[in-house]
Design an enzyme around this catalytic site. Sequence first.
Site, PDB file in Angstrom:
ATOM      1  N   ARG A 176      75.760 -10.276  55.715  1.00 50.28           N
ATOM      2  CA  ARG A 176      74.525 -11.064  55.616  1.00 50.28           C
ATOM      3  C   ARG A 176      74.776 -12.543  55.911  1.00 50.28           C
ATOM      4  O   ARG A 176      74.152 -13.422  55.305  1.00 50.28           O
ATOM      5  CB  ARG A 176      73.859 -10.902  54.239  1.00 50.28           C
ATOM      6  CG  ARG A 176      73.681  -9.474  53.774  1.00 50.28           C
ATOM      7  CD  ARG A 176      72.893  -8.652  54.749  1.00 50.28           C
ATOM      8  NE  ARG A 176      72.797  -7.246  54.333  1.00 50.28           N
ATOM      9  CZ  ARG A 176      72.318  -6.298  55.131  1.00 50.28           C
ATOM     10  NH1 ARG A 176      71.918  -6.562  56.365  1.00 50.28           N
ATOM     11  NH2 ARG A 176      72.251  -5.055  54.720  1.00 50.28           N
ATOM     12  N   LYS A 297      81.113  -6.119  41.471  1.00 49.45           N
ATOM     13  CA  LYS A 297      79.951  -5.279  41.772  1.00 49.45           C
ATOM     14  C   LYS A 297      80.416  -3.853  41.526  1.00 49.45           C
ATOM     15  O   LYS A 297      81.216  -3.322  42.296  1.00 49.45           O
ATOM     16  CB  LYS A 297      79.550  -5.486  43.233  1.00 49.45           C
ATOM     17  CG  LYS A 297      78.420  -4.585  43.721  1.00 49.45           C
ATOM     18  CD  LYS A 297      78.035  -4.915  45.178  1.00 49.45           C
ATOM     19  CE  LYS A 297      76.915  -4.008  45.669  1.00 49.45           C
ATOM     20  NZ  LYS A 297      76.493  -4.345  47.059  1.00 49.45           N
ATOM     21  N   GLU A 301      75.645   0.614  45.053  1.00 46.13           N
ATOM     22  CA  GLU A 301      75.688   0.806  46.508  1.00 46.13           C
ATOM     23  C   GLU A 301      77.049   1.296  46.972  1.00 46.13           C
ATOM     24  O   GLU A 301      77.579   0.847  47.981  1.00 46.13           O
ATOM     25  CB  GLU A 301      75.292  -0.494  47.226  1.00 46.13           C
ATOM     26  CG  GLU A 301      73.862  -0.928  46.901  1.00 46.13           C
ATOM     27  CD  GLU A 301      73.404  -2.195  47.620  1.00 46.13           C
ATOM     28  OE1 GLU A 301      74.259  -2.970  48.049  1.00 46.13           O
ATOM     29  OE2 GLU A 301      72.185  -2.382  47.741  1.00 46.13           O
ATOM     30  N   ARG A 334      78.050  -8.082  37.893  1.00 44.48           N
ATOM     31  CA  ARG A 334      76.706  -8.047  38.481  1.00 44.48           C
ATOM     32  C   ARG A 334      75.857  -6.920  37.897  1.00 44.48           C
ATOM     33  O   ARG A 334      76.336  -5.796  37.708  1.00 44.48           O
ATOM     34  CB  ARG A 334      76.779  -7.917  40.001  1.00 44.48           C
ATOM     35  CG  ARG A 334      77.370  -9.182  40.613  1.00 44.48           C
ATOM     36  CD  ARG A 334      77.516  -9.067  42.105  1.00 44.48           C
ATOM     37  NE  ARG A 334      76.360  -9.519  42.831  1.00 44.48           N
ATOM     38  CZ  ARG A 334      75.722  -8.811  43.761  1.00 44.48           C
ATOM     39  NH1 ARG A 334      76.092  -7.578  44.030  1.00 44.48           N
ATOM     40  NH2 ARG A 334      74.705  -9.330  44.408  1.00 44.48           N
ATOM     41  N   ASP A 380      65.637  -7.089  45.350  1.00 43.95           N
ATOM     42  CA  ASP A 380      66.793  -7.591  46.085  1.00 43.95           C
ATOM     43  C   ASP A 380      66.409  -8.753  46.992  1.00 43.95           C
ATOM     44  O   ASP A 380      66.349  -8.584  48.201  1.00 43.95           O
ATOM     45  CB  ASP A 380      67.412  -6.450  46.903  1.00 43.95           C
ATOM     46  CG  ASP A 380      68.729  -6.869  47.556  1.00 43.95           C
ATOM     47  OD1 ASP A 380      69.279  -7.918  47.173  1.00 43.95           O
ATOM     48  OD2 ASP A 380      69.200  -6.143  48.435  1.00 43.95           O
ATOM     49  N   GLU A 408      68.851 -13.715  53.949  1.00 42.19           N
ATOM     50  CA  GLU A 408      68.839 -12.319  54.391  1.00 42.19           C
ATOM     51  C   GLU A 408      67.431 -11.821  54.698  1.00 42.19           C
ATOM     52  O   GLU A 408      67.175 -11.280  55.769  1.00 42.19           O
ATOM     53  CB  GLU A 408      69.496 -11.434  53.326  1.00 42.19           C
ATOM     54  CG  GLU A 408      69.471  -9.954  53.691  1.00 42.19           C
ATOM     55  CD  GLU A 408      70.196  -9.080  52.671  1.00 42.19           C
ATOM     56  OE1 GLU A 408      70.739  -9.628  51.687  1.00 42.19           O
ATOM     57  OE2 GLU A 408      70.223  -7.851  52.861  1.00 42.19           O
ATOM     58  N   TRP A 558      66.305   4.306  49.484  1.00 43.86           N
ATOM     59  CA  TRP A 558      66.633   3.009  48.897  1.00 43.86           C
ATOM     60  C   TRP A 558      65.697   2.560  47.778  1.00 43.86           C
ATOM     61  O   TRP A 558      65.919   1.506  47.166  1.00 43.86           O
ATOM     62  CB  TRP A 558      66.697   1.934  49.984  1.00 43.86           C
ATOM     63  CG  TRP A 558      67.818   2.165  50.945  1.00 43.86           C
ATOM     64  CD1 TRP A 558      67.732   2.816  52.148  1.00 43.86           C
ATOM     65  CD2 TRP A 558      69.193   1.804  50.782  1.00 43.86           C
ATOM     66  NE1 TRP A 558      68.983   2.860  52.741  1.00 43.86           N
ATOM     67  CE2 TRP A 558      69.892   2.254  51.927  1.00 43.86           C
ATOM     68  CE3 TRP A 558      69.904   1.136  49.774  1.00 43.86           C
ATOM     69  CZ2 TRP A 558      71.267   2.060  52.081  1.00 43.86           C
ATOM     70  CZ3 TRP A 558      71.265   0.943  49.940  1.00 43.86           C
ATOM     71  CH2 TRP A 558      71.930   1.403  51.076  1.00 43.86           C
TER      72      TRP A 558
END
Lengths: 695, 695
Positions: A176, A297, A301, A334, A380, A408, A558
Amino acid sequence: MDQPSSSRPEEHVSIPDLTGVHPAWLPPGVFRAIGARRVLVLGDGPLTGTVRAEAEQACARHGGALEQDGTGSPDLVLALSAAAGQTPAARELLAGQGGSAVGEEGYLLARRDGVTVVLADDSAGLLYGLFHVVRLGEEAFTGERPAERHRPAARRRMLDHWDNIDVHPVMGQVERGYSGGSIFWRDGGPRGDLARVRAYARLLAATGVNAVTVNNVNVHATESRLLTDRLGDVAAIADEVRPYGIRVHLSVSFASPIRLGGLPTADPLDERVREWWARTTEQVYAAIPDFGGYVVKADSEGQPGPFAYGRSHADGANTLADALAPFGGVVHWRAFVYNHRQDWRDRSTDRARAAYDHFAPLDGRFRDNAILQVKHGPMDFQTREPVSPVIAAMPSTRLAVELQVTQEYTGQQRHVCYLAPMWKEVLGFGPWGADGRTVADVATGASGDGGGLVAVSNVGDDFYWTGHPLAQANLYAFGRLAWDPRLEPAALLDEWIDLTFAPAAGGDPGPLRRTLHALMDGSWRTYERYTAPLGVGFMVRPGHHYGPDVDGYEYTPWGTYHFADRDGAGVDRTRASGTGFTGQYPRPWSEVYESLGTCPDELLLFFHHVPYGHVLRDGATVIQHIYDTHFAGVEEVAESRRLWERADPGDPALHARVKELLDEQLRCAEEWRDQVNAYFFRRSGVPDARGRRIP
Amino acid sequence: MDQPSSSRPEEHVSIPDLTGVHPAWLPPGVFRAIGARRVLVLGDGPLTGTVRAEAEQACARHGGALEQDGTGSPDLVLALSAAAGQTPAARELLAGQGGSAVGEEGYLLARRDGVTVVLADDSAGLLYGLFHVVRLGEEAFTGERPAERHRPAARRRMLDHWDNIDVHPVMGQVERGYSGGSIFWRDGGPRGDLARVRAYARLLAATGVNAVTVNNVNVHATESRLLTDRLGDVAAIADEVRPYGIRVHLSVSFASPIRLGGLPTADPLDERVREWWARTTEQVYAAIPDFGGYVVKADSEGQPGPFAYGRSHADGANTLADALAPFGGVVHWRAFVYNHRQDWRDRSTDRARAAYDHFAPLDGRFRDNAILQVKHGPMDFQTREPVSPVIAAMPSTRLAVELQVTQEYTGQQRHVCYLAPMWKEVLGFGPWGADGRTVADVATGASGDGGGLVAVSNVGDDFYWTGHPLAQANLYAFGRLAWDPRLEPAALLDEWIDLTFAPAAGGDPGPLRRTLHALMDGSWRTYERYTAPLGVGFMVRPGHHYGPDVDGYEYTPWGTYHFADRDGAGVDRTRASGTGFTGQYPRPWSEVYESLGTCPDELLLFFHHVPYGHVLRDGATVIQHIYDTHFAGVEEVAESRRLWERADPGDPALHARVKELLDEQLRCAEEWRDQVNAYFFRRSGVPDARGRRIP
């Protein structure tokens, strides 16, 4: 929080003086007011050398003089409290304050009898005081100034770099990233361009940022080794940023004990795992004594995490926190945990709920040096989201609020989108609870000891640092807001304009100031108008997230849907008939969002599924609002383009670059307008009340 | 068309006998009938050695004997006409035919008095005759057989490999390849796995294919050098495939004179450019005497072409054709030229029209050895398209019809989709014109000298060659249809089943035959049912083209739209009110497609925009048809999966692989069903008449 002693404490600090890179908000001219004076710097400590070197360079350039002791008659005194006795002006100021200045990283600023004095208890405060004088320019040396106390609202003000060492086959060198390559890494190793790293640290220090994470939160194979056999690469960066008061943090993989330690498990409660983290962390601090800590993290994901072992995220975070505690380090853990393999057919699952569902029950179970890093919204980094309810739900946990400077979902540094107004709304969100708290209160904590503010950096090896030259303002504003969330976006823009453009314009940027305000003040709302109506998000092209694709995420795993059909659109997140997400908010917000009558229009489709004929507060229907805002947004971009044509930033190359980007922004805005309007027109069948062309 | 003398004419031909690779339709057992006999091979010529070596290996394996001269009493005689005098059976057969066998690549087959005779005028014909006997098996040695003449319908039967040498950052080693890596290239150079290349040639020869293009039509930097300094890599492949009668062709960049020759232009009428092509081509033939020719994708999807110089595609093709002519080579010039930067708002531009608009006016202007290679449909290998009108529009041009064996838009070799029925429909399309021509007539030409059939290969370095084991049948069927377009898909499937599965089953695949027919005969229509209704294409995920995304290409520059709104869907391509594309067809098709009353339902939305309530010939509305076919398609896949559970292909690994793929196919089919149904339900608001769940 003074800086631990540097590994090179006595070395002369060299001020980076780069050619081939835009100076951003520190062109040499901003030091003119200081550099034309007699300057006295008093005190020891690691950053005092930096202050002295900055003053020396400024004086050498602009005809002033750096005095060697307190016997002369300086115009500007920068003194640590411990050394204030060496010159009358500082001594008097300190005495007037009862003998102590202002605490960690803070400074006092005053002017009396023709002497401007900056007084600090630690050398970091002295450095921030210096940059305050830089911002004031000649004003710092005019008339009398009663003593002002300055302290950062939060002690933790961090930028996360989503930079990869190896170029990722999909995400590239910087995930990103829209500003070229990484300033830290290239093609599998360190760039070695340390002057640029130091120049970056200097820019950050001038805004108030004091921590940087040097690698992507998605920790791939090579990057995971920064923790062990590639630690030297991190230490080299730490050496460069240390003179500007910046600590280095590292994103680490939760699976490091397996990947790097050869253990059969990463179970955070396994004694071998805890020992591995303790031993590894000890080695990190041996190499980097002022190392900041870890960023993780986990279970997100595809990243590994404690769920694999039936452990909670508190268990996971605490194991790392325990390893860091002896050295004063922290773990940023996170809260971006959700099911990214959701069945789009299942309307009961709501990604917006996920962080709260996972973390709110863990409140009070995190160590003191475990900071839960929460994205500002529940989804997000969309153009418009409500504030994450997690922020209000964990009073016994140290929370950091995470923003995204890299654009982003907000134009990828090809569009002008000044984000400070969005951040300001986020930080001011509230009040809730008996004490009427706001997001800023949570982030800063009762006395600056909150988790602070964190943001994903927008910097790369681009000439302008940030791709779009005007995107520098976002980086600047983030640092300043992290220092003081009460600052106003328009005032920050003025600061940035003055530093960036005034010196070349002989001190006054003149009409350029008006043009930049016209382009930037409302640019986030302009972007919102031509892209995502009424709180709908994710109408972007999957993968790269640039440009429109209304149904692009509609049938994906998602969890990012708008449920538009021929009758209406939006996600019902009410308790009455929807996913119940509104119930995660404290009062009054749980009620405000629940009711169609009180839910703010700009979040309408985030919280409610409504027919296209639903009438908004301004009297327009939802469908007409979609048409109107999309036409208006494009018009605003076109107007920006017209204004910029006539602007003179005193730099033809910068003018040309921004012009080129505005062409692209206009093209893209028209694409957004036409696709979104066409999509909703084809669905609803309702013609534009004003008869404009919808393709 | 006999093969020019090999560069290694006298060498003993080694038959590849690979382990670690599936034998496809040539397991050793298929040679049992031949190998158990006394076999006599008579004549000279490059491929006679291959026939002899095949017979020798078969006899060695199965107990027969290869006789050395005509003095014995063979069961099988394979003789060139020139050598027929050496044994009575061949002599008599030849005499009965008036002294000549059957011409280029053809063969006579007869059985009399217990001797089976294959007679050919050239050694390629002898090889094809051998494989005919392989297909017949024991039947070739039973009773009497009157003389049958076999000749390929077209002399040109080619597979194009879209293989890259360098792994392309987006497209990978093989563009649109779903079978692992390339069998020719890996990581920037030749694989060097020449035994596998030869085994591939052998498989192709058994189907009748006689030409292979070894690199992608999108010619990138490294690949362009195959024409010059990397020519040796091509020659090495040519050496391996030559013993099986296969010529090598090369995709070249139109800009080669600039890229490789250092010329300032690639203008096809510039004398320096023409000389460069002539000289370069001469060098190619010096290295590869039987080189087939060039394949060119010009002015298409970013590839360079003659338009840059204001020249026509005939000018471009003819310059390369002239360079090839002295050596008997041909250029395949692709007609896939369209504007891939179309404005989706502009409904007057129609990509379907592009090839005709560009090429039809050039009819008669191409050299005799320039073959215009036309995709079978006007768009791009969709599940259902009408036939390209270009095929009927250029009677004075040599046309090749291009099919796609690789399943880019038809399940990517994760779904069972037997394509022969689609190809059969394409080849049989017509009639038109005074002589009632069909597509097959155009491709084969009046006497086999048409442009022939070309297809994009589905082969990679996968164990099963084609990813999905059942996708081997597509490769097999393509070769056989290129040899004889009159063959029937079900019969070809039987051939393939017998070769592939019968030997392991002791000669009779038994119930497996029924299962495979049940899975495969209707699989293309099944795929159509759960994916693209009524001729609509491109409802796929942009980029990789796998899985549904109904609006994925709707607002893109690719010219691939369905224009679905709340009232209806489809593209109006009529002359009366649309783009006029129907007018590119000859009568009667220009009228058939123009009228809603006569347009076939399966192409309805390709030619017409109709309301969802439009009633199809079977009485269902368009919207109900969409629902019904999507439910039915998924049911059919589920039934295939059930049938396969109980099947026994005599190979547990193959059974498991197909089972796994059927699981994925079912998952994906459900996704298609639900997304397409949900999309059209949300648009139309019409509930399913049978009340099934639409999410």
